[in-house]
Design a protein around this motif. Structure first.
Motif, PDB file in Angstrom:
ATOM      1  N   ALA A 100       0.829  -1.213   0.000  1.00 38.22           N
ATOM      2  CA  ALA A 100       0.000   0.000   0.000  1.00 38.22           C
ATOM      3  C   ALA A 100       0.865   1.265   0.000  1.00 38.22           C
ATOM      4  O   ALA A 100       0.554   2.230  -0.710  1.00 38.22           O
ATOM      5  N   GLU A 101       1.938   1.258   0.776  1.00 41.60           N
ATOM      6  CA  GLU A 101       2.826   2.427   0.813  1.00 41.60           C
ATOM      7  C   GLU A 101       3.504   2.644  -0.532  1.00 41.60           C
ATOM      8  O   GLU A 101       3.509   3.758  -1.060  1.00 41.60           O
ATOM      9  N   LEU A 102       4.098   1.583  -1.081  1.00 38.58           N
ATOM     10  CA  LEU A 102       4.846   1.717  -2.331  1.00 38.58           C
ATOM     11  C   LEU A 102       3.941   2.053  -3.513  1.00 38.58           C
ATOM     12  O   LEU A 102       4.373   2.723  -4.455  1.00 38.58           O
ATOM     13  N   ALA A 103       2.692   1.611  -3.477  1.00 39.52           N
ATOM     14  CA  ALA A 103       1.765   1.877  -4.584  1.00 39.52           C
ATOM     15  C   ALA A 103       1.429   3.363  -4.722  1.00 39.52           C
ATOM     16  O   ALA A 103       0.994   3.803  -5.786  1.00 39.52           O
ATOM     17  N   ASN A 104       1.647   4.136  -3.672  1.00 44.01           N
ATOM     18  CA  ASN A 104       1.337   5.570  -3.710  1.00 44.01           C
ATOM     19  C   ASN A 104       2.386   6.400  -4.435  1.00 44.01           C
ATOM     20  O   ASN A 104       2.140   7.565  -4.741  1.00 44.01           O
ATOM     21  N   TYR A 105       3.564   5.822  -4.673  1.00 45.12           N
ATOM     22  CA  TYR A 105       4.689   6.616  -5.165  1.00 45.12           C
ATOM     23  C   TYR A 105       5.320   6.004  -6.406  1.00 45.12           C
ATOM     24  O   TYR A 105       5.274   4.802  -6.628  1.00 45.12           O
ATOM     25  N   GLU A 106       5.965   6.869  -7.168  1.00 46.89           N
ATOM     26  CA  GLU A 106       6.794   6.440  -8.279  1.00 46.89           C
ATOM     27  C   GLU A 106       8.199   6.954  -8.006  1.00 46.89           C
ATOM     28  O   GLU A 106       8.404   8.151  -7.794  1.00 46.89           O
ATOM     29  N   PHE A 107       9.159   6.044  -8.007  1.00 43.82           N
ATOM     30  CA  PHE A 107      10.528   6.388  -7.641  1.00 43.82           C
ATOM     31  C   PHE A 107      11.383   6.557  -8.889  1.00 43.82           C
ATOM     32  O   PHE A 107      11.273   5.789  -9.833  1.00 43.82           O
ATOM     33  N   THR A 108      12.221   7.574  -8.879  1.00 44.95           N
ATOM     34  CA  THR A 108      13.217   7.724  -9.939  1.00 44.95           C
ATOM     35  C   THR A 108      14.624   7.486  -9.397  1.00 44.95           C
ATOM     36  O   THR A 108      15.558   7.323 -10.165  1.00 44.95           O
ATOM     37  N   GLN A 109      14.751   7.461  -8.075  1.00 45.49           N
ATOM     38  CA  GLN A 109      16.032   7.173  -7.434  1.00 45.49           C
ATOM     39  C   GLN A 109      15.759   6.585  -6.064  1.00 45.49           C
ATOM     40  O   GLN A 109      14.845   7.014  -5.362  1.00 45.49           O
ATOM     41  N   ALA A 110      16.551   5.585  -5.669  1.00 46.73           N
ATOM     42  CA  ALA A 110      16.500   5.024  -4.318  1.00 46.73           C
ATOM     43  C   ALA A 110      17.917   4.566  -3.971  1.00 46.73           C
ATOM     44  O   ALA A 110      18.397   3.581  -4.510  1.00 46.73           O
ATOM     45  N   ASP A 111      18.573   5.318  -3.119  1.00 52.04           N
ATOM     46  CA  ASP A 111      19.955   5.023  -2.737  1.00 52.04           C
ATOM     47  C   ASP A 111      20.053   4.739  -1.247  1.00 52.04           C
ATOM     48  O   ASP A 111      19.400   5.406  -0.443  1.00 52.04           O
ATOM     49  N   VAL A 112      20.874   3.777  -0.897  1.00 56.25           N
ATOM     50  CA  VAL A 112      21.217   3.532   0.499  1.00 56.25           C
ATOM     51  C   VAL A 112      22.396   4.444   0.806  1.00 56.25           C
ATOM     52  O   VAL A 112      23.469   4.293   0.226  1.00 56.25           O
ATOM     53  N   ASN A 113      22.189   5.421   1.682  1.00 60.36           N
ATOM     54  CA  ASN A 113      23.273   6.343   2.030  1.00 60.36           C
ATOM     55  C   ASN A 113      24.280   5.689   2.962  1.00 60.36           C
ATOM     56  O   ASN A 113      25.475   5.709   2.712  1.00 60.36           O
ATOM     57  N   LYS A 114      23.757   5.141   4.052  1.00 58.56           N
ATOM     58  CA  LYS A 114      24.641   4.555   5.053  1.00 58.56           C
ATOM     59  C   LYS A 114      23.878   3.514   5.847  1.00 58.56           C
ATOM     60  O   LYS A 114      22.777   3.770   6.311  1.00 58.56           O
ATOM     61  N   ILE A 115      24.489   2.351   5.979  1.00 56.97           N
ATOM     62  CA  ILE A 115      23.956   1.358   6.898  1.00 56.97           C
ATOM     63  C   ILE A 115      24.600   1.656   8.237  1.00 56.97           C
ATOM     64  O   ILE A 115      25.800   1.464   8.419  1.00 56.97           O
ATOM     65  N   ARG A 116      23.813   2.196   9.138  1.00 53.59           N
ATOM     66  CA  ARG A 116      24.355   2.635  10.435  1.00 53.59           C
ATOM     67  C   ARG A 116      24.817   1.461  11.285  1.00 53.59           C
ATOM     68  O   ARG A 116      25.848   1.519  11.921  1.00 53.59           O
ATOM     69  N   HIS A 117      23.997   0.410  11.311  1.00 53.93           N
ATOM     70  CA  HIS A 117      24.427  -0.805  12.011  1.00 53.93           C
ATOM     71  C   HIS A 117      23.588  -2.003  11.578  1.00 53.93           C
ATOM     72  O   HIS A 117      22.452  -1.863  11.166  1.00 53.93           O
ATOM     73  N   ILE A 118      24.232  -3.150  11.662  1.00 52.59           N
ATOM     74  CA  ILE A 118      23.572  -4.448  11.520  1.00 52.59           C
ATOM     75  C   ILE A 118      23.975  -5.211  12.771  1.00 52.59           C
ATOM     76  O   ILE A 118      25.136  -5.593  12.928  1.00 52.59           O
ATOM     77  N   VAL A 119      23.034  -5.382  13.666  1.00 47.82           N
ATOM     78  CA  VAL A 119      23.317  -6.023  14.947  1.00 47.82           C
ATOM     79  C   VAL A 119      22.631  -7.379  14.978  1.00 47.82           C
ATOM     80  O   VAL A 119      21.404  -7.461  14.875  1.00 47.82           O
ATOM     81  N   MET A 120      23.427  -8.427  15.104  1.00 45.65           N
ATOM     82  CA  MET A 120      22.873  -9.763  15.243  1.00 45.65           C
ATOM     83  C   MET A 120      22.355  -9.897  16.678  1.00 45.65           C
ATOM     84  O   MET A 120      23.072  -9.597  17.633  1.00 45.65           O
ATOM     85  N   ILE A 121      21.110 -10.323  16.827  1.00 42.96           N
ATOM     86  CA  ILE A 121      20.501 -10.457  18.149  1.00 42.96           C
ATOM     87  C   ILE A 121      20.963 -11.786  18.750  1.00 42.96           C
ATOM     88  O   ILE A 121      20.687 -12.853  18.205  1.00 42.96           O
ATOM     89  N   GLY A 144      -0.227  12.819  -8.248  1.00 43.44           N
ATOM     90  CA  GLY A 144       0.194  14.114  -8.740  1.00 43.44           C
ATOM     91  C   GLY A 144       0.350  15.227  -7.728  1.00 43.44           C
ATOM     92  O   GLY A 144       0.562  16.370  -8.106  1.00 43.44           O
ATOM     93  N   GLN A 145       0.282  14.952  -6.418  1.00 45.16           N
ATOM     94  CA  GLN A 145       0.421  16.016  -5.414  1.00 45.16           C
ATOM     95  C   GLN A 145       1.814  16.643  -5.438  1.00 45.16           C
ATOM     96  O   GLN A 145       1.965  17.816  -5.121  1.00 45.16           O
ATOM     97  N   PHE A 146       2.827  15.862  -5.775  1.00 47.86           N
ATOM     98  CA  PHE A 146       4.193  16.386  -5.870  1.00 47.86           C
ATOM     99  C   PHE A 146       4.952  15.553  -6.890  1.00 47.86           C
ATOM    100  O   PHE A 146       4.558  14.442  -7.225  1.00 47.86           O
ATOM    101  N   SER A 147       6.053  16.145  -7.365  1.00 44.49           N
ATOM    102  CA  SER A 147       6.829  15.473  -8.403  1.00 44.49           C
ATOM    103  C   SER A 147       8.322  15.633  -8.129  1.00 44.49           C
ATOM    104  O   SER A 147       8.776  16.725  -7.752  1.00 44.49           O
ATOM    105  N   ASN A 148       9.079  14.555  -8.301  1.00 41.99           N
ATOM    106  CA  ASN A 148      10.529  14.545  -8.150  1.00 41.99           C
ATOM    107  C   ASN A 148      11.005  15.201  -6.857  1.00 41.99           C
ATOM    108  O   ASN A 148      11.920  16.010  -6.859  1.00 41.99           O
ATOM    109  N   LEU A 149      10.375  14.818  -5.777  1.00 37.50           N
ATOM    110  CA  LEU A 149      10.745  15.319  -4.457  1.00 37.50           C
ATOM    111  C   LEU A 149      11.860  14.439  -3.900  1.00 37.50           C
ATOM    112  O   LEU A 149      11.759  13.212  -3.886  1.00 37.50           O
TER     113      LEU A 149
END
Length: 189
Positions: A100-121, A144-149
């Motif tokens: 439902a969340e992803l269906a609301n948007y169209e992505f032109t870019q999706a980058d992982v900036n930084k993986i802050r931590h991966i902690v094994m429990i 259409g509420q916003f574009s290329n934000l």
């Protein structure tokens, strides 16, 4: 600790081995003993071996990291099915929320900036990991509420290892980079 060093940090291992090679070489120059010279060569041969081990030995943290990057690629390609494939099948509510969340948007870019931590429990069965990362997406609303934000996000993920060794997301949350709720934050969390 050793497993993490060998599999994830071959440069550190190589530098430590280089120090031993230097010390042995110096010892060989001082004593001229054949055994010290052979030890120098043997330790030097371990340096490329450390890189080979790191290339072929994938830790759980590396598996999770690779899964995060492939999911970001799927989101950037607007492939909702591939993006939610990372969510465990036993989580139908989570799958529905993500879809439902992803269906609301169209992505032109999706980058992982930084993986802050991966902690094994520790002592979790099945094995689990908590991950926190920051991302940047360029997104347009499908209505259409916003574009290329350009939006900076903080994601918190909980992964669980499956019996076949693969990892799936069993819970997630996201907010702005300061962990505050905003217009893009899920309402169900």
């Amino acid at each position: 600790m050793i497993k993490t060093l060998l599999a994830e940090q071959p440069l550190v291992v190589s530098l430590m081995l280089a120090v031993f090679v230097g010390a042995c070489f110096y010892g060989w120059l001082q004593t001229g003993k054949r055994s010290v010279g052979l030890a120098t060569l043997a330790i030097a041969a371990l340096i490329p071996l450390a890189w080979v081990i790191a290339a072929y030995w994938q830790t759980e943290r590396e598996q999770i990291r690779d899964l995060i990057y492939s999911t970001a690629d799927a989101i950037e390609a607007n492939d909702i099915d591939a993006a939610i494939h990372v969510i465990g099948n036993q989580q139908p509510e989570l799958i529905a929320r993500a879809r439902a969340e992803l269906a609301n948007y169209e992505f032109t870019q999706a980058d992982v900036n930084k993986i802050r931590h991966i902690v094994m429990i520790q002592d979790s069965l099945p094995p689990q990991a908590e991950v926190e990362l920051s991302t940047t997406v360029t997104v347009s609303a499908r209505k259409g509420q916003f574009s290329n934000l350009r939006v900076l996000r903080r994601l918190s993920l909980r992964f669980e290892q499956q019996p076949d060794g693969s990892w799936v997301v069993v819970d997630y949350d996201h907010g702005d980079i300061l962990s505050n709720r905003d217009a893009f934050s899920p309402t169900g969390s």
